[in-house]
Design a protein around this motif. Structure first.
Motif, short mmCIF file in Angstrom:
data_model
loop_
_atom_site.label_atom_id
_atom_site.label_comp_id
_atom_site.label_asym_id
_atom_site.label_seq_id
_atom_site.Cartn_x
_atom_site.Cartn_y
_atom_site.Cartn_z
N SER A 53 0.83 -1.21 0.00
CA SER A 53 0.00 0.00 0.00
C SER A 53 0.86 1.25 0.00
O SER A 53 0.53 2.26 -0.64
N GLU A 54 1.98 1.18 0.72
CA GLU A 54 2.86 2.34 0.81
C GLU A 54 3.45 2.71 -0.55
O GLU A 54 3.64 3.89 -0.86
N THR A 55 3.74 1.72 -1.39
CA THR A 55 4.30 2.00 -2.71
C THR A 55 3.24 2.59 -3.62
O THR A 55 3.51 3.51 -4.40
N TYR A 56 2.02 2.08 -3.55
CA TYR A 56 0.92 2.68 -4.30
C TYR A 56 0.73 4.15 -3.88
O TYR A 56 0.44 5.01 -4.71
N GLN A 57 0.92 4.41 -2.60
CA GLN A 57 0.78 5.78 -2.12
C GLN A 57 1.87 6.68 -2.70
O GLN A 57 1.61 7.83 -3.06
N LEU A 58 3.06 6.14 -2.80
CA LEU A 58 4.15 6.91 -3.43
C LEU A 58 3.79 7.26 -4.87
O LEU A 58 4.02 8.40 -5.32
N ALA A 59 3.24 6.31 -5.60
CA ALA A 59 2.86 6.55 -6.99
C ALA A 59 1.79 7.63 -7.07
O ALA A 59 1.84 8.52 -7.95
N GLU A 60 0.82 7.57 -6.17
CA GLU A 60 -0.25 8.58 -6.17
C GLU A 60 0.33 9.97 -5.88
O GLU A 60 -0.03 10.96 -6.53
N GLN A 61 1.23 10.04 -4.92
CA GLN A 61 1.81 11.34 -4.55
C GLN A 61 2.67 11.91 -5.67
O GLN A 61 2.62 13.11 -5.96
N ALA A 62 3.46 11.05 -6.30
CA ALA A 62 4.36 11.53 -7.36
C ALA A 62 3.58 12.10 -8.53
O ALA A 62 4.06 12.99 -9.24
N ASN A 63 2.36 11.60 -8.76
CA ASN A 63 1.55 12.09 -9.86
C ASN A 63 0.63 13.23 -9.46
O ASN A 63 0.20 14.01 -10.31
N ARG A 64 0.33 13.34 -8.18
CA ARG A 64 -0.51 14.46 -7.72
C ARG A 64 0.34 15.72 -7.55
O ARG A 64 -0.08 16.82 -7.95
N TYR A 65 1.51 15.58 -6.96
CA TYR A 65 2.39 16.72 -6.72
C TYR A 65 3.45 16.74 -7.81
O TYR A 65 4.52 16.16 -7.68
N PHE A 84 11.12 17.87 -7.57
CA PHE A 84 10.17 16.76 -7.55
C PHE A 84 9.71 16.50 -6.12
O PHE A 84 10.44 16.76 -5.15
N HIS A 85 8.53 15.92 -6.00
CA HIS A 85 8.05 15.44 -4.71
C HIS A 85 8.97 14.30 -4.24
O HIS A 85 9.48 13.54 -5.06
N PRO A 86 9.19 14.17 -2.94
CA PRO A 86 10.05 13.08 -2.45
C PRO A 86 9.63 11.70 -2.93
O PRO A 86 10.49 10.80 -3.06
N ALA A 87 8.35 11.50 -3.22
CA ALA A 87 7.89 10.19 -3.69
C ALA A 87 8.56 9.80 -5.00
O ALA A 87 8.85 8.62 -5.23
N ARG A 156 30.97 4.54 -17.05
CA ARG A 156 30.50 3.17 -16.85
C ARG A 156 30.03 2.90 -15.43
O ARG A 156 28.91 2.42 -15.21
N ASP A 157 30.87 3.16 -14.45
CA ASP A 157 30.52 2.83 -13.07
C ASP A 157 29.28 3.59 -12.61
O ASP A 157 28.48 3.06 -11.82
N LYS A 158 29.11 4.79 -13.10
CA LYS A 158 27.96 5.60 -12.69
C LYS A 158 26.68 5.13 -13.38
O LYS A 158 25.60 5.23 -12.81
N LEU A 159 26.81 4.63 -14.60
CA LEU A 159 25.65 4.08 -15.29
C LEU A 159 25.22 2.76 -14.68
O LEU A 159 24.03 2.46 -14.60
N HIS A 160 26.18 1.96 -14.25
CA HIS A 160 25.89 0.63 -13.72
C HIS A 160 25.60 0.63 -12.22
O HIS A 160 25.22 -0.41 -11.67
N SER A 161 25.77 1.75 -11.58
CA SER A 161 25.59 1.81 -10.13
C SER A 161 24.14 1.55 -9.73
O SER A 161 23.20 1.97 -10.41
N SER A 162 23.95 0.86 -8.60
CA SER A 162 22.61 0.65 -8.05
C SER A 162 22.33 1.63 -6.90
O SER A 162 21.33 1.48 -6.20
N ARG A 163 23.20 2.61 -6.75
CA ARG A 163 23.05 3.61 -5.69
C ARG A 163 22.41 4.87 -6.26
O ARG A 163 22.97 5.52 -7.14
N TYR A 164 21.25 5.22 -5.80
CA TYR A 164 20.54 6.39 -6.32
C TYR A 164 21.19 7.67 -5.84
O TYR A 164 21.55 7.81 -4.67
N ASP A 165 21.33 8.63 -6.74
CA ASP A 165 21.96 9.91 -6.42
C ASP A 165 21.17 11.03 -7.11
O ASP A 165 21.28 11.22 -8.31
N ALA A 166 20.36 11.75 -6.34
CA ALA A 166 19.50 12.80 -6.90
C ALA A 166 20.17 14.16 -6.94
O ALA A 166 19.58 15.13 -7.41
#
Length: 549
Positions: A53-65, A84-87, A156-166
């Protein structure tokens, strides 16, 4: 006085807190067929996270805000920043953390790596589609960048990284990066050769050389990506350029965001109009060959459009099935009403056919080692994008109707899916462009298409309707070019329907394949969902298989 006019009853909450992967028999079986079982546990776990439910809520927030453009900072400095909204960031971090951006390239020694990627994207796209835009473009940029070893070594390393960096920083300071693409201009749209943006060499220029870009882009997706691949006119013709958000000296590259698009759907994702004011870039590929260079990237993004549309179809279907199982109408559950059962079974057929097709296309991107595989990759991919993306628009509308007014309100998932569905038909080439690409690819590699037809003829053995369909496609190829182009949509449609029928005949239960063939190939079968003539047993089998929740 405390008024109470009614008691709340017979209302069904949307489906939440379920396992997306574990309840999808067609997807689980497809993963096994491709030898990608090694990724099943990861997909099962990710499917449970996405289904919360929490992930669905994130989707709703990201599209509302929705994203907001911040052109200047408090002191008047030009920053061209999209907030962007934190979601949005949480959803992108989820995707990046799964390693899906580079999975198909990192697991080169493992079979089924492209199928594993497709399954992961398919799961994520069911919950939130906007985040798929930067993810898709970044993944598609990898094989193009790999052809520029010096540049790729720094990325390469930055494209393949699994660490999110905003963080909005120069590429060298980031843990991971996102890439976008910039082709469309006001005057041309799909006619990229009419682009007027210019690229002037700094020094000798040429492949790997520095250029300054001046001009505009009318649709510039995900402008907060760390870099974009851009088509511009150099002295020897249209070329492709790597244009980062920040220049190597650490200053902001003058790619100015004019405004964000106010779109029908895809609300969580930012799309923009930009001006290049002598923006710094590096030429990729040979000078004058920019369109073929970036079209290679588009080949991958078109596959992802098919996956994304199949994902939207899947989520619409399971929400409709969930509602129909619990909603009581005329004294019994809606799913027990004969006409509704036929509609839902037809929707389930469409979804399974789309799922089987997207998984088969993914395998072709992994193999690409024979004429048949090249036909699947280069001819069937644009045909599938044409057909599946359009069918998603129809299916989401039908699924929304199952819920009636409850599906039409903006608080629900179905309304968002319905608004989201058309973008995949438009982005990366509209329907006509895809059909023309099918014909061009067939003309370039006729031996591949004929090899595919030979293979299909063997697979269709014993089924006269499919054999006739193969023969009809062969006959179409003998038409004069202008007449074949006039029939381009019909040719692409028939190509996809035959592919789906053969895939289901080979891999799905007989009841599923038989129902699909009968409803899509028999004379009199309509395009409206629910007009398929199926036996009671076929309907029951389809409904039981569609969602094991």
């Amino acid at each position: 006085m405390n008024w109470q006019t009614h008691t709340l009853s017979n209302q069904v909450d949307e489906l939440r807190d379920y396992a997306l992967f574990d309840t999808d028999a067609a997807l689980v079986e497809g993963l096994q067929r491709a030898g990608a079982d090694w990724h099943a546990d990861a997909l099962s776990s990710y499917g449970r996270v996405l289904g919360k439910s929490e992930t669905y809520q994130l989707a709703e927030q990201a599209n509302r805000y929705t994203p907001e453009l911040k052109t200047f900072d408090a002191r008047g400095r030009r920053i061209d920043q999209v907030d962007f909204h934190p979601a949005w960031h949480e959803l992108l971090a989820l995707y990046r953390g799964q390693g899906l951006v580079s999975l198909s390239f990192e697991e080169a020694a493992r079979p089924g790596r492209w199928t594993a990627f497709a399954a992961g994207m398919y799961l994520h796209g069911q919950i939130e589609a906007g985040t798929m835009c930067p993810a898709t473009m970044t993944q598609a940029s990898i094989p193009v960048l790999q052809k520029e070893p010096a540049l790729y070594a720094t990325l390469r390393d930055k494209l393949h990284s699994s660490r999110y960096d905003a963080r909005d920083l120069p590429v060298a300071q980031k843990h991971s990066i996102w890439l976008g693409m910039g082709m469309t201009e006001k005057q041309g749209g799909s006619d990229v050769r009419s682009n007027t943006t210019t690229a002037t060499p700094v020094g000798a220029g040429g492949r790997g050389g520095e250029y300054l870009l001046r001009g505009h882009k009318w649709f510039f997706s995900a402008p907060m990506c760390d870099a974009h691949l851009v088509v511009a006119r150099s002295p020897s013709g249209h070329s492709c350029f790597y244009v980062p958000r920040w220049r190597p000296d650490g200053t902001k590259n003058p790619v100015q965001i004019q405004r964000l698009k106010n779109k029908l759907g895809n609300k969580s994702n930012s799309s923009s109009e930009v001006e290049f004011l002598d923006a710094w870039g590096v030429m990729m590929g040979e000078e004058g060959r920019g369109i073929p260079t970036i079209i290679e990237m588009a080949g991958y993004t078109r596959l992802n459009c098919v996956i994304g549309s199949a994902a939207i179809m899947r989520q619409a279907l399971v929400q409709a099935l969930h509602w129909a199982r619990l909603r009581v109408v005329f004294g019994k559950p809606l799913i027990e009403q004969p006409l509704m059962r036929t509609v839902l079974a037809d929707l389930a057929l469409e979804n399974e056919a789309a799922t089987a097709l997207m998984l088969r296309l993914a395998q072709a991107f992994e193999r690409d080692d024979s004429p048949v595989e090249r036909a699947w990759k280069r001819i069937l991919t644009p045909a599938a994008k044409f057909w599946v993306c359009k069918r998603a628009v129809e299916l989401t509308g039908e699924a929304m109707e199952v819920l009636g007014g409850n599906g039409y309100v903006e608080e629900g998932t179905l309304a968002r899916l319905y608004r989201e569905a058309p973008v995949n038909s438009i982005w990366e080439g509209s329907g006509n462009v895809m059909c023309l690409d099918v014909l061009r690819a067939a003309a370039r590699e006729p031996e591949a298409l004929l090899a595919l037809f030979d293979d299909w003829q063997q697979q269709a053995h014993g089924e006269l309707r499919l054999l006739a369909a193969v023969q009809a496609l062969r006959q179409d190829l003998a038409l004069p070019p202008d007449l074949l182009e006039m029939r381009g949509r019909r040719f692409a449609q028939d190509l996809v329907l035959l592919a789906q029928a053969l895939l289901l005949r080979q891999h799905a239960p007989p009841s599923v394949a038989d129902a699909f063939i009968a409803s899509r190939f028999d004379l009199g079968a309509g395009r409206v969902y629910g007009t398929a003539l199926m036996e009671r047993a076929e309907v029951e089998a389809m409904l039981q298989r569609a969602y094991a929740g």
